[in-house]
Each structure stands twice: as structure tokens, then as C-alpha cells.
Scaffold this motif. Structure first.
Motif, PDB file in Angstrom:
ATOM      1  N   PRO A 102       0.614  -0.829   0.307  1.00 51.38           N
ATOM      2  CA  PRO A 102       0.325  -0.456   0.231  1.00 51.38           C
ATOM      3  C   PRO A 102       0.943   1.429   0.461  1.00 51.38           C
ATOM      4  O   PRO A 102       0.384   1.957  -0.354  1.00 51.38           O
ATOM      5  N   HIS A 103       2.482   0.902   0.076  1.00 50.68           N
ATOM      6  CA  HIS A 103       2.582   2.223   0.558  1.00 50.68           C
ATOM      7  C   HIS A 103       3.863   2.212  -0.966  1.00 50.68           C
ATOM      8  O   HIS A 103       4.676   1.178  -1.462  1.00 50.68           O
ATOM      9  N   LEU A 104       4.090   3.240  -1.314  1.00 50.54           N
ATOM     10  CA  LEU A 104       4.794   3.430  -2.372  1.00 50.54           C
ATOM     11  C   LEU A 104       6.847   4.374  -1.416  1.00 50.54           C
ATOM     12  O   LEU A 104       6.442   5.359  -0.913  1.00 50.54           O
ATOM     13  N   LEU A 105       7.584   3.747  -1.737  1.00 44.78           N
ATOM     14  CA  LEU A 105       8.485   3.675  -1.145  1.00 44.78           C
ATOM     15  C   LEU A 105       9.919   4.861  -2.008  1.00 44.78           C
ATOM     16  O   LEU A 105      10.570   4.141  -3.550  1.00 44.78           O
ATOM     17  N   ARG A 106      10.612   5.638  -1.461  1.00 45.22           N
ATOM     18  CA  ARG A 106      11.675   6.378  -2.607  1.00 45.22           C
ATOM     19  C   ARG A 106      12.206   5.504  -1.788  1.00 45.22           C
ATOM     20  O   ARG A 106      13.174   5.339  -1.107  1.00 45.22           O
ATOM     21  N   ALA A 107      13.487   5.984  -2.855  1.00 49.09           N
ATOM     22  CA  ALA A 107      14.592   5.700  -3.013  1.00 49.09           C
ATOM     23  C   ALA A 107      15.571   5.741  -1.719  1.00 49.09           C
ATOM     24  O   ALA A 107      16.149   5.245  -1.214  1.00 49.09           O
ATOM     25  N   ALA A 108      15.238   7.331  -1.608  1.00 46.87           N
ATOM     26  CA  ALA A 108      16.226   7.537  -0.444  1.00 46.87           C
ATOM     27  C   ALA A 108      15.137   6.289   0.910  1.00 46.87           C
ATOM     28  O   ALA A 108      15.943   5.996   2.008  1.00 46.87           O
ATOM     29  N   ASP A 109      13.957   6.360   0.882  1.00 45.27           N
ATOM     30  CA  ASP A 109      14.162   5.949   1.953  1.00 45.27           C
ATOM     31  C   ASP A 109      13.971   4.199   2.467  1.00 45.27           C
ATOM     32  O   ASP A 109      13.920   4.000   3.564  1.00 45.27           O
ATOM     33  N   TRP A 110      14.370   3.921   0.781  1.00 44.45           N
ATOM     34  CA  TRP A 110      15.050   2.387   0.637  1.00 44.45           C
ATOM     35  C   TRP A 110      16.210   2.147   1.300  1.00 44.45           C
ATOM     36  O   TRP A 110      16.844   1.649   2.101  1.00 44.45           O
ATOM     37  N   LEU A 111      17.192   3.426   1.236  1.00 43.86           N
ATOM     38  CA  LEU A 111      18.378   3.214   1.455  1.00 43.86           C
ATOM     39  C   LEU A 111      18.033   3.331   3.424  1.00 43.86           C
ATOM     40  O   LEU A 111      19.034   2.912   4.207  1.00 43.86           O
ATOM     41  N   VAL A 112      17.361   4.872   3.387  1.00 45.20           N
ATOM     42  CA  VAL A 112      17.066   3.727   5.430  1.00 45.20           C
ATOM     43  C   VAL A 112      16.791   2.791   5.381  1.00 45.20           C
ATOM     44  O   VAL A 112      17.421   2.387   6.663  1.00 45.20           O
ATOM     45  N   LEU A 113      15.887   2.055   4.888  1.00 45.08           N
ATOM     46  CA  LEU A 113      15.287   1.105   5.640  1.00 45.08           C
ATOM     47  C   LEU A 113      16.487  -0.010   5.595  1.00 45.08           C
ATOM     48  O   LEU A 113      16.864  -1.288   6.459  1.00 45.08           O
ATOM     49  N   GLN A 114      16.796   0.276   4.106  1.00 43.51           N
ATOM     50  CA  GLN A 114      17.951  -1.410   4.673  1.00 43.51           C
ATOM     51  C   GLN A 114      19.124  -0.975   5.342  1.00 43.51           C
ATOM     52  O   GLN A 114      19.603  -1.535   6.019  1.00 43.51           O
ATOM     53  N   ALA A 115      19.283   0.364   5.424  1.00 46.94           N
ATOM     54  CA  ALA A 115      20.621   0.763   6.231  1.00 46.94           C
ATOM     55  C   ALA A 115      20.520   0.192   7.905  1.00 46.94           C
ATOM     56  O   ALA A 115      20.924   0.033   8.791  1.00 46.94           O
ATOM     57  N   ALA A 116      18.859   0.569   7.975  1.00 47.60           N
ATOM     58  CA  ALA A 116      18.937   0.770   9.623  1.00 47.60           C
ATOM     59  C   ALA A 116      18.370  -0.883  10.194  1.00 47.60           C
ATOM     60  O   ALA A 116      18.540  -1.543  11.260  1.00 47.60           O
ATOM     61  N   HIS A 117      18.221  -2.014   8.703  1.00 45.07           N
ATOM     62  CA  HIS A 117      17.870  -3.055   8.896  1.00 45.07           C
ATOM     63  C   HIS A 117      19.561  -3.807   9.604  1.00 45.07           C
ATOM     64  O   HIS A 117      19.922  -4.507   9.883  1.00 45.07           O
ATOM     65  N   GLU A 118      20.059  -3.347   7.942  1.00 39.65           N
ATOM     66  CA  GLU A 118      22.137  -3.887   8.171  1.00 39.65           C
ATOM     67  C   GLU A 118      22.771  -3.731   9.772  1.00 39.65           C
ATOM     68  O   GLU A 118      23.032  -4.380  11.035  1.00 39.65           O
ATOM     69  N   SER A 119      22.080  -2.246  10.208  1.00 37.51           N
ATOM     70  CA  SER A 119      22.998  -2.179  11.468  1.00 37.51           C
ATOM     71  C   SER A 119      21.625  -2.421  12.464  1.00 37.51           C
ATOM     72  O   SER A 119      22.679  -3.315  13.286  1.00 37.51           O
ATOM     73  N   ALA A 120      20.930  -3.184  12.666  1.00 40.81           N
ATOM     74  CA  ALA A 120      20.496  -4.048  13.708  1.00 40.81           C
ATOM     75  C   ALA A 120      20.468  -5.748  13.591  1.00 40.81           C
ATOM     76  O   ALA A 120      21.025  -6.080  14.715  1.00 40.81           O
ATOM     77  N   SER A 121      21.204  -5.732  12.615  1.00 38.49           N
ATOM     78  CA  SER A 121      21.702  -7.168  12.272  1.00 38.49           C
ATOM     79  C   SER A 121      22.474  -7.463  13.201  1.00 38.49           C
ATOM     80  O   SER A 121      22.892  -8.547  13.738  1.00 38.49           O
ATOM     81  N   LYS A 122      23.696  -6.142  12.671  1.00 35.63           N
ATOM     82  CA  LYS A 122      24.910  -6.357  13.179  1.00 35.63           C
ATOM     83  C   LYS A 122      25.305  -5.576  14.461  1.00 35.63           C
ATOM     84  O   LYS A 122      25.759  -6.552  15.606  1.00 35.63           O
ATOM     85  N   ASN A 123      23.790  -5.615  15.128  1.00 32.18           N
ATOM     86  CA  ASN A 123      23.859  -4.899  16.593  1.00 32.18           C
ATOM     87  C   ASN A 123      23.826  -6.132  17.214  1.00 32.18           C
ATOM     88  O   ASN A 123      23.936  -6.543  18.027  1.00 32.18           O
ATOM     89  N   LEU A 124      22.357  -6.906  16.841  1.00 38.08           N
ATOM     90  CA  LEU A 124      21.841  -8.206  17.144  1.00 38.08           C
ATOM     91  C   LEU A 124      23.033  -9.869  16.454  1.00 38.08           C
ATOM     92  O   LEU A 124      23.323 -10.579  17.540  1.00 38.08           O
ATOM     93  N   GLY A 125      24.201  -9.152  16.206  1.00 40.44           N
ATOM     94  CA  GLY A 125      25.057 -10.385  15.619  1.00 40.44           C
ATOM     95  C   GLY A 125      24.751 -11.222  14.630  1.00 40.44           C
ATOM     96  O   GLY A 125      25.839 -12.414  15.510  1.00 40.44           O
ATOM     97  N   ARG A 126      24.070 -10.856  13.584  1.00 37.56           N
ATOM     98  CA  ARG A 126      23.806 -12.378  12.933  1.00 37.56           C
ATOM     99  C   ARG A 126      22.988 -11.831  11.347  1.00 37.56           C
ATOM    100  O   ARG A 126      23.746 -10.338  11.394  1.00 37.56           O
TER     101      ARG A 126
END
Length: 111
Positions: free
Chosen positions: A11-35
Motif C-alpha cells: 500500500p506504500h510507495l517508497l522513494r529510493a532515499a527511504d529504501w536506503l534508510v530502511l536498508q541501512a537500519a536493518h543492516e545496522s540492527a542485524s549487526k547490533n544483534l550479531g547476526r
């Protein structure tokens, strides 16, 4: 790479900049969790948490990642607690094993 769940993003259209924020946050959270951000069995659950925080209006990658990782730790701890196997010994009977189900079952009469 952030897992794609079309039921959440359709239902949502994400701009490229938004997608980059989501991607970076997910990668950072994963790294924080050590996985691994891709190969871990709960990476989709973490991605949904990241997206939820983003949809609430958060845009700071560090804040999204920290809150998502903290929430994931709490979720994992809760799941672990509910899946422990207990050995309960009723009075004058043999030991039985019970799995906590979290559904409010009573264990009255067992010590």
C-alpha cells in the motif's frame, strides 16, 4: 539486503532515499544483534520492526536500528521463555515433561 514483504509494502510507495534508510537500519540492527541480515531465520521479523518504526515517522538510522534490535532481543527472550521444557514431579508420581505454551494453562497440584 532487507527482505521484501509485499503484504506490508504494497500500500506504500517508497522513494529510493527511504529504501536506503530502511536498508541501512536493518543492516545496522542485524549487526547490533550479531547476526546476518539475510540468512538469519528472524530477519523478516526484524525487517517488519524496522518498517513499523519507519512508518511511525522515525528517519534516524541509528535510532531505528537500536529500537528494532532492542525489540528483537525482547521478542527472542520471550519466545525462549515460552519454549522451555519443564520437568514437573507431581506428588507420589513419576516425573512428566511439560512444555510451556503461554496459553494460560494451569499447573495446579504440581511442585
Amino acid at each position: 539486503m532487507l527482505p521484501i514483504d509485499h503484504t506490508i509494502t504494497s500500500p506504500h510507495l517508497l522513494r529510493a532515499a527511504d529504501w536506503l534508510v530502511l536498508q541501512a537500519a536493518h543492516e545496522s540492527a542485524s549487526k547490533n544483534l550479531g547476526r546476518s541480515p539475510n540468512g538469519h531465520r528472524y530477519s523478516d521479523r526484524l525487517a517488519r520492526q524496522v518498517l513499523r518504526l519507519f512508518e511511525l515517522g522515525h528517519r534516524d538510522i541509528a535510532i531505528i536500528a537500536a529500537v528494532a534490535a532492542q525489540t528483537e532481543r525482547a521478542q527472542a527472550q520471550h519466545s525462549y521463555s515460552l519454549n522451555k521444557i519443564l520437568t514437573l514431579v507431581p506428588a507420589n508420581e513419576q516425573a512428566r515433561q511439560y512444555r510451556l505454551s503461554g496459553c494460560g494453562q494451569s499447573l495446579d497440584g504440581y511442585h
